[in-house]
Design a protein around this motif. Sequence first.
Motif, mmCIF file in Angstrom:
data_model
loop_
_atom_site.group_PDB
_atom_site.id
_atom_site.type_symbol
_atom_site.label_atom_id
_atom_site.label_comp_id
_atom_site.label_asym_id
_atom_site.label_seq_id
_atom_site.Cartn_x
_atom_site.Cartn_y
_atom_site.Cartn_z
ATOM 1 N N LEU A 99 0.861 -1.184 0.000
ATOM 2 C CA LEU A 99 0.000 0.000 0.000
ATOM 3 C C LEU A 99 0.895 1.230 0.000
ATOM 4 C CD1 LEU A 99 -2.460 -1.122 2.831
ATOM 5 C CD2 LEU A 99 -3.061 -0.904 0.409
ATOM 6 N N GLN A 130 -2.874 5.515 -0.292
ATOM 7 C CA GLN A 130 -3.823 4.437 -0.004
ATOM 8 C C GLN A 130 -3.976 4.236 1.502
ATOM 9 O OE1 GLN A 130 -1.664 1.525 -2.305
ATOM 10 N NE2 GLN A 130 -3.077 1.681 -4.048
ATOM 11 N N ILE A 159 -7.422 4.542 3.756
ATOM 12 C CA ILE A 159 -7.905 3.504 4.682
ATOM 13 C C ILE A 159 -8.122 4.117 6.071
ATOM 14 C CG2 ILE A 159 -7.306 1.343 5.872
ATOM 15 C CD1 ILE A 159 -5.677 0.657 3.250
ATOM 16 N N LEU A 162 -12.964 1.374 -0.915
ATOM 17 C CA LEU A 162 -11.557 0.937 -0.912
ATOM 18 C C LEU A 162 -11.317 -0.054 -2.052
ATOM 19 C CD1 LEU A 162 -10.995 0.522 2.936
ATOM 20 C CD2 LEU A 162 -10.109 2.347 1.471
ATOM 21 N N SER A 163 -12.278 -0.935 -2.293
ATOM 22 C CA SER A 163 -12.161 -1.919 -3.368
ATOM 23 C C SER A 163 -12.090 -1.236 -4.736
ATOM 24 C CB SER A 163 -13.364 -2.870 -3.312
ATOM 25 O OG SER A 163 -13.354 -3.728 -4.417
ATOM 26 N N TRP A 215 -6.560 -4.143 -3.451
ATOM 27 C CA TRP A 215 -7.323 -4.242 -2.195
ATOM 28 C C TRP A 215 -8.057 -5.583 -2.099
ATOM 29 C CZ3 TRP A 215 -7.570 -2.164 2.451
ATOM 30 C CH2 TRP A 215 -8.677 -2.418 3.251
#
Length: 194
Positions: free
Chosen positions: A19, A23, A27, A118-119, A125
């Motif tokens: 990550l 990113q 999160i 997030l996906s 992810w």
Amino acid sequence: MTFIAMDNLINYLLQFGQLNQQQIDLIKSKAKVLELKKDEYFSEAGKIPKRVAFIDTGILRVCYYNSKGEEITKYFIDKHNFAVDINSFNQKIPSSEYVQAITDCSLLILSTDALTELSLTIIGWDNIISQITSKALIEKVNKLSPMLSEDATTRYQEFLDKFPTLANRIPLSYLASYLGITQSSLSRIRKNIR
């Protein structure tokens, strides 16, 4: 607390994939802190799970009621692990299990919407989540399968070996239910082992 909790979550995720800082920041912006008191439920049977928990501190237990109305403890989830009824969550169907705090817990929560975002935003992810899910399922099978063939004393010994810090932190009734024995049997086994 929150910064350390977030770092624990990110460090856990990084075991399963790369990550970048952008990113990681995304999160962290999606994760919310939830404090659960002992005996409170994170999720309940009959409801569709809409969030996933990362346990920063404390212990959760997964339980259900059998056809006789007896409460059965399936397993325990310790800190730095995710908690969710994965089948119900993925299929968006009501859960058959309860997830309950057996100590005071501090959780980081990701909602269904947050996980979807997030996906869609983070390449890789879904692969990270897939690996975490696989690891959890393997651990679940490894926790359950040896338990079924052993006698009660051996099951308790193996529980102590696998979870040395848990035995004194969870109520006897939950541990007896998990081991598939009565509380009095468990008390007798504990006396004989000491």
